[in-house]
Design an enzyme around this catalytic site. Structure first.
Site, PDB file in Angstrom:
ATOM      1  N   ASN A   5      43.856  35.690  44.850  1.00 43.63           N
ATOM      2  CA  ASN A   5      44.742  36.442  45.728  1.00 43.63           C
ATOM      3  C   ASN A   5      44.171  37.855  45.817  1.00 43.63           C
ATOM      4  OD1 ASN A   5      46.754  37.815  47.025  1.00 43.63           O
ATOM      5  ND2 ASN A   5      48.322  37.506  45.451  1.00 43.63           N
ATOM      6  N   TRP A   6      43.471  38.099  46.913  1.00 49.36           N
ATOM      7  CA  TRP A   6      42.819  39.418  47.059  1.00 49.36           C
ATOM      8  C   TRP A   6      43.834  40.534  47.326  1.00 49.36           C
ATOM      9  CZ3 TRP A   6      37.740  38.894  50.457  1.00 49.36           C
ATOM     10  CH2 TRP A   6      36.798  38.129  49.732  1.00 49.36           C
ATOM     11  N   LYS A   7      45.069  40.149  47.630  1.00 49.38           N
ATOM     12  CA  LYS A   7      46.089  41.135  48.013  1.00 49.38           C
ATOM     13  C   LYS A   7      45.528  41.997  49.161  1.00 49.38           C
ATOM     14  CE  LYS A   7      48.056  40.638  43.496  1.00 49.38           C
ATOM     15  NZ  LYS A   7      48.848  41.193  42.388  1.00 49.38           N
ATOM     16  N   HIS A  53      55.399  35.310  46.554  1.00 50.01           N
ATOM     17  CA  HIS A  53      54.777  36.186  45.558  1.00 50.01           C
ATOM     18  C   HIS A  53      55.769  37.301  45.195  1.00 50.01           C
ATOM     19  CE1 HIS A  53      52.116  39.045  43.638  1.00 50.01           C
ATOM     20  NE2 HIS A  53      51.297  38.034  43.419  1.00 50.01           N
ATOM     21  N   GLU A  93      55.395  40.366  44.758  1.00 51.11           N
ATOM     22  CA  GLU A  93      55.266  41.602  45.544  1.00 51.11           C
ATOM     23  C   GLU A  93      55.967  41.449  46.894  1.00 51.11           C
ATOM     24  OE1 GLU A  93      51.014  41.920  45.112  1.00 51.11           O
ATOM     25  OE2 GLU A  93      51.325  42.357  42.994  1.00 51.11           O
ATOM     26  N   GLU A 150      54.088  33.332  37.553  1.00 56.87           N
ATOM     27  CA  GLU A 150      53.554  34.687  37.437  1.00 56.87           C
ATOM     28  C   GLU A 150      54.630  35.603  36.866  1.00 56.87           C
ATOM     29  OE1 GLU A 150      49.985  35.150  40.343  1.00 56.87           O
ATOM     30  OE2 GLU A 150      51.800  35.893  41.311  1.00 56.87           O
ATOM     31  N   GLY A 157      48.958  42.788  37.206  1.00 57.14           N
ATOM     32  CA  GLY A 157      48.277  44.059  37.406  1.00 57.14           C
ATOM     33  C   GLY A 157      48.468  45.044  36.271  1.00 57.14           C
ATOM     34  N   GLY A 178      44.530  37.834  40.610  1.00 55.54           N
ATOM     35  CA  GLY A 178      44.560  38.997  41.490  1.00 55.54           C
ATOM     36  C   GLY A 178      43.301  39.827  41.323  1.00 55.54           C
ATOM     37  N   GLY A 179      43.420  40.940  40.595  1.00 50.37           N
ATOM     38  CA  GLY A 179      42.338  41.914  40.464  1.00 50.37           C
ATOM     39  C   GLY A 179      40.975  41.318  40.136  1.00 50.37           C
TER      40      GLY A 179
END
Ligand code: 13P
Length: 251
Positions: free
Chosen positions: A13-15, A96, A98, A168, A174, A234-235
């Site tokens: 997930n590159w966001k 998600h 976010e 998650e 993060g 993610g990151g």
């Protein structure tokens, strides 16, 4: 502990990260990854076509990070699940934390987007997870169960059969703080048990993956747990080499 025969699943997930040049570098740096792992890249919508064209043929599949509920219409700025399919995506991240927290997506909206993904022929990657206070209060399993119930109530339990569930914990996203393998395993087992209780057909084939500060350095110990079938990263997925290492750890 013996691992199940479920295929490992690792998604990036590159966001809201990336540039056109980063996409090219990513393709150049991408090493070979064992074919027994399902690898999915979810770049920002604007780069999906480019990512797919430069990485096609490398055994990777593609997804989007969110979709609208509606298939088309006057919804300025939105993207329909059908458009993701048209661009060659096969997966859609749904719910998600976010999106829930920053964009006000309620359980009902998440269920609508889950249905939209299915309608468009995409496989939903349904995200669930508790915040830190909920975990401290011992309510983590109830929170996750409620999030799953919302989707099952609106779409019907059988619809979860083909999807991927990403656990998650919000406090681990993060932050560099990962749930311990034992904490994650406990929740994954609880989710699987719930799916079985709800009569989700072939619940044993539903992949339940973990997300929250997964890195090349901690992936192996997480994947060693019997109910952790992979990861939503993610990151660490922004670096092709590290993400590929995580994929290899799941093989
Ligand atoms: P990080 O891996 O950056 O913690 O993000 C996890 C996540 O939110 C994946 O969807």
């Amino acid at each position: 502990m013996t691992k199940s025969p479920r295929r490992a699943f690792v998604a990036a997930n590159w966001k809201m990260h990336g540039t056109r040049w980063m996409v090219l570098d990513y393709a150049t740096d991408w090493p070979e990854v064992p074919a027994e792992v399902d690898v999915v890249l979810c770049p920002p919508w604007g780069y999906l076509d480019r990512v797919r064209s430069v990485l096609d043929g490398k055994g990777i599949r593609f997804g989007v990070q969110h979709t609208a509920i509606e298939p088309r219409g006057a919804f300025t700025g939105e993207h329909a699940a059908e458009m993701a399919g048209d661009l060659g995506a096969a997966f859609a991240i749904v719910g998600h934390s976010e999106r829930r927290r920053l964009f006000g997506e309620t359980d009902e909206v998440v269920a609508g987007k889950f249905a939209a993904a299915l309608r468009a022929g995409l496989t939903p990657i349904l995200c669930v997870g508790e915040v830190l206070d909920e975990r401290r209060q011992g309510a983590a399993e109830t929170v996750v169960a409620t999030q799953l119930d919302a989707v099952m109530d609106q779409c019907g339990a059988p619809m979860l059969a083909g999807c991927v569930i990403a656990y998650e914990p919000v406090w681990a996203i993060g932050t560099g703080e990962t749930a311990t393998p034992a904490e994650a395993q406990e929740m994954h087992a609880a989710i699987r048990a719930k799916l079985v209780r709800e009569g989700v057909e072939l619940a044993d084939t539903v992949r339940i993956v973990y997300g929250g500060s997964v890195k090349a350095t901690n992936a192996q110990e997480l994947f060693a747990e019997p109910d952790i079938d992979g990861a939503l990263v993610g990151g660490a997925s922004l670096d092709a080499v590290e993400f590929a290492e995580i994929c290899c750890a799941a093989a």
